[in-house]
Motif scaffolding. Structure first.
Motif, PDB file in Angstrom:
ATOM      1  N   GLU A 172       4.769   0.013  -1.611  1.00  0.00           N
ATOM      2  CA  GLU A 172       3.915  -0.518  -0.548  1.00  0.00           C
ATOM      3  C   GLU A 172       4.799  -1.320   0.386  1.00  0.00           C
ATOM      4  N   LYS A 173       4.517  -1.206   1.682  1.00  0.00           N
ATOM      5  CA  LYS A 173       5.260  -1.957   2.690  1.00  0.00           C
ATOM      6  C   LYS A 173       4.366  -3.058   3.248  1.00  0.00           C
ATOM      7  N   SER A 174       4.987  -4.210   3.495  1.00  0.00           N
ATOM      8  CA  SER A 174       4.247  -5.310   4.107  1.00  0.00           C
ATOM      9  C   SER A 174       5.203  -6.111   4.977  1.00  0.00           C
TER      10      SER A 174
ATOM     11  N   THR B 213       5.108  -0.022  -6.648  1.00  0.00           N
ATOM     12  CA  THR B 213       3.762  -0.008  -7.243  1.00  0.00           C
ATOM     13  C   THR B 213       3.863   0.358  -8.724  1.00  0.00           C
TER      14      THR B 213
ATOM     15  N   ALA C  36       5.993   5.530   0.297  1.00  0.00           N
ATOM     16  CA  ALA C  36       4.727   4.817   0.537  1.00  0.00           C
ATOM     17  C   ALA C  36       3.571   5.811   0.638  1.00  0.00           C
TER      18      ALA C  36
ATOM     19  N   HIS D 260      10.184  -6.309  -5.676  1.00  0.00           N
ATOM     20  CA  HIS D 260      10.061  -6.157  -4.229  1.00  0.00           C
ATOM     21  C   HIS D 260      11.350  -6.630  -3.562  1.00  0.00           C
TER      22      HIS D 260
ATOM     23  N   GLY E  20       2.337   6.689  -2.634  1.00  0.00           N
ATOM     24  CA  GLY E  20       1.775   5.587  -3.417  1.00  0.00           C
ATOM     25  C   GLY E  20       2.767   4.964  -4.378  1.00  0.00           C
TER      26      GLY E  20
END
Length: 150
Positions: free
Chosen positions: A78-80, A94, A72, A47, A75
């Motif tokens: 993933e973004k946060s 992922t 994203a 990440h 799949g």
């Protein structure tokens, strides 16, 4: 002499990149998508902050944001929100994204080996690595791959 050397390096890189892009081994993933996944895959924990990703990829910042959104949606990442900086975004590779990246990487490494390794011998490749690392370090950047010569 420095300008002639730069021109030679730049033209060689452009020629090779155009060839690799045209021959990129998959219809599933573009070379730019591969570049983003490659950089995330090398980061600890797979990440990376979006801001940091922008520093390493070959395309512009707005293009990276749109590309990450497309990855994203598929799949593959993933973004946060960055817990240390609420304004920042973390992009995480992922398992599905890593699997697709590895599939493309195997073919891409074969193409690079053919294009570069088929032209230069091992001593010349080591010399090229050393010269490029020196140029990067002179710009305040770490070597591209500190273990490449091992």
């Amino acid at each position: 002499m420095a300008v002639a050397a730069w021109e030679a390096l730049f033209r060689a890189q452009v020629s090779i990149m155009r060839r690799l892009s045209a021959e990129f081994p998959t219809e599933v993933m573009s070379l730019n998508e591969y570049d983003v996944l490659f950089n995330i895959s090398r980061a600890p924990g797979r990440h990376l902050r979006l801001k940091e990703l922008n520093r390493h990829v070959l395309i512009s910042q707005p293009s990276v944001s749109r590309l990450v959104d497309r990855l994203a949606a598929r799949g593959w990442v993933e973004k946060s929100h960055d817990p240390l900086d609420g304004r920042g975004t973390i992009v995480q590779l992922t398992a599905k994204g890593f699997q697709e990246f590895r599939r493309a990487a195997i073919h891409h490494m074969e193409a690079i080996t053919d294009r570069v390794g088929g032209t230069l011998d091992e001593a010349e490749l080591r010399q090229l690595i050393d010269l490029c690392d020196r140029l990067r370090e002179a710009q305040g950047q770490p070597p591209a791959n500190p273990h490449a010569a091992e």
